[in-house]
Write an enzyme that holds these catalytic residues in place. Structure first.
Site, short mmCIF file in Angstrom:
data_model
loop_
_atom_site.label_atom_id
_atom_site.label_comp_id
_atom_site.label_asym_id
_atom_site.label_seq_id
_atom_site.Cartn_x
_atom_site.Cartn_y
_atom_site.Cartn_z
N CYS A 195 -0.35 -1.22 9.59
CA CYS A 195 -1.58 -0.97 10.34
C CYS A 195 -2.79 -0.87 9.43
CB CYS A 195 -1.44 0.32 11.17
SG CYS A 195 -1.15 1.79 10.18
N GLU A 248 1.17 8.33 -0.90
CA GLU A 248 2.10 8.30 0.24
C GLU A 248 3.24 7.32 -0.05
OE1 GLU A 248 2.60 5.80 2.66
OE2 GLU A 248 1.22 4.31 1.85
#
Length: 457
Positions: free
Chosen positions: A50, A114
């Site tokens: 995304c 992340e």
């Protein structure tokens, strides 16, 4: 053959562009097949999340391959080349490899450190392997990128970098408010940084929270997770509610990946007009680039805490040190990878040269047998061994040296010179180097492989 990267990400493009270029698992095989239909592209791997769409292609010519990639993505998205190139970045050869290593390390993510992107790269690689669009180059590149990412997460504290920025910003916000507690919060952004912010706010004692996002479903999903995990009053909402919820908030945290301003002066002014509490409205702008118009910070009763203002804090500095350590690992791994690749490129030439020498030796031995048929077997074997030793000794120094020189910039020129000097046929080196690909990823599961980690937010 070199690697070409064509990509867009949260750093280069607005959400609308990312949405148009996004590639579903259903569409992926067709796009890859279309890429491989180009004569200039021999391998292809597509990473689509995304927050990024990146195509890694092994090409023999830069401009034709770039045109082919642009054409395939243009047909898929309905965008013109000019529309795409305004938001795209292109990397070639060493720069493309460096970018993939940086992405795998979590250094290019919206939330630095992340780990979901590791799983996404691995899935892209496995898809390329299953579709037979990954050959030797992409197999080695993707597997090395995964190793780099795992090493960064193992040897540094980069995972804490995003959390540190959130916690430091909220501590600054608390200091601005003094004795007034923070009970009501607004979080703008429902991605990974938004999740960190909501968790930290809950730990700081916030009891009422609104998660704002352009896509309300994403906001409501994060709000549901926060409510379930922390037992506080939280709901999701769209951007149209931003002024009204800010008016009642003690603190606002913005952390979207949008390229343009999300919170403008108008929204802040409207929030101030409806504000009942006397304490200042503190806005923590954690977006990169900034989500909040800096001019809003000049309004009376508004205090903005941004990334730039957090530099120098001990906790933020520690996170930056981890980031620097991660970049050091990426740089070292990149140098090792490039050295290995340069040496691997010259190996077929060395092998072809040795094969050429072996053929010459065998031809001369046969000629000797024809001219001296009375030579007994022990003598013939000794002559053959002697000739081979002489040839090996003559070839040893140049072949060892050319491998050493191959690891230097422009090292391929030495292999080219070797081919020219010994009149090796153009296809000889390539024929010797023809091998099967390396097979499935030997690393086993990595972070981000589970459905829960399926999206880099």
């Amino acid at each position: 053959m070199s690697v070409l990267l064509f990509g867009v990400s949260h750093r280069s493009a607005p959400v609308e562009v990312l949405e148009r270029l996004a590639v579903s698992d259903h569409d992926r095989p067709k796009l890859v097949d279309d890429l491989l239909s180009s004569r200039s592209i021999s391998e292809a791997m597509l990473v689509s999340t995304c927050n990024r769409v990146e195509i890694y292609a092994v090409v023999d010519a830069f401009h034709p391959a770039l045109e082919a990639v642009g054409g395939v993505l243009g047909d898929h998205s309905g965008m013109t080349i000019n529309e795409m190139t305004r938001h795209a970045y292109v990397r070639y050869s060493e720069a493309a490899v460096e970018h993939l290593f940086t992405v795998a390390a979590g250094l290019d993510s919206m939330v630095v450190g992340e780990q979901q992107i590791l799983g996404q790269i691995r899935n892209a690689y496995l898809n390329a392997d299953a579709n037979r669009s990954a050959g030797r180059v992409l197999h080695e590149l993707a597997q090395q990128a995964l190793r780099v990412g795992k090493r960064v997460h193992t040897e540094t504290g980069i995972d804490r970098a995003g959390a540190s920025v959130v916690s430091v910003a909220l501590h600054r916000a608390a200091a601005v408010r003094g004795d007034a507690p923070m009970r009501r919060a607004v979080v703008v952004g429902a991605g990974a940084m938004g999740a960190l912010a909501t968790a930290q706010l809950a730990r700081e004692g916030v009891t009422d929270m609104v998660v704002i996002n352009r896509t309300i479903d994403n906001a409501e999903h994060l709000a549901g997770n926060v409510a379930a995990n922390h037992g506080i009053n939280v709901r999701g909402a769209g951007l149209d509610e931003l002024p009204s919820v800010m008016a009642a908030a003690d603190v606002v945290v913005t952390c979207t990946g949008s390229v343009g301003t999300v919170v403008g002066v108008g929204e802040v002014h409207s929030a101030l007009a409806g504000r009942l509490c006397p304490e200042p409205l503190v806005i923590c702008d954690l977006g990169l680039p900034r989500n909040v118009d800096p001019v809003a910070g000049r309004l009376p009763g508004v205090h903005i805490v941004d990334i730039e203002g957090l530099r120098g804090d001990s906790e933020t500095q520690a996170a930056e040190n981890d980031t620097l350590a991660a970049r050091g690992i990426v740089a070292g791994e990149l140098a090792d990878y490039l050295t290995h690749q340069r040496q691997a490129e010259v190996t077929p030439t060395v092998a072809a040269l040795r094969q050429r020498a072996a053929d010459v030796v065998e031809a001369e031995i046969l000629r000797l047998e024809t001219r001296l048929p009375e030579l007994d077997d022990p003598s013939r074997d000794e002559v053959a061994k002697t000739v081979r030793r002489v040839v090996d000794k003559l070839l040893h120094a140049p072949t060892v040296r050319v491998k050493q020189l191959a690891s230097t910039p422009n090292g391929d020129h030495y292999a080219e010179a070797l081919r020219e000097l010994f009149e090796l046929k153009p296809g000889a080196a390539e024929a010797v180097s023809a091998t099967d690909h390396l097979g499935p990823d030997p690393l086993g599961p990595v972070a981000g492989d589970t459905p829960a980690d399926a999206a880099e937010k």
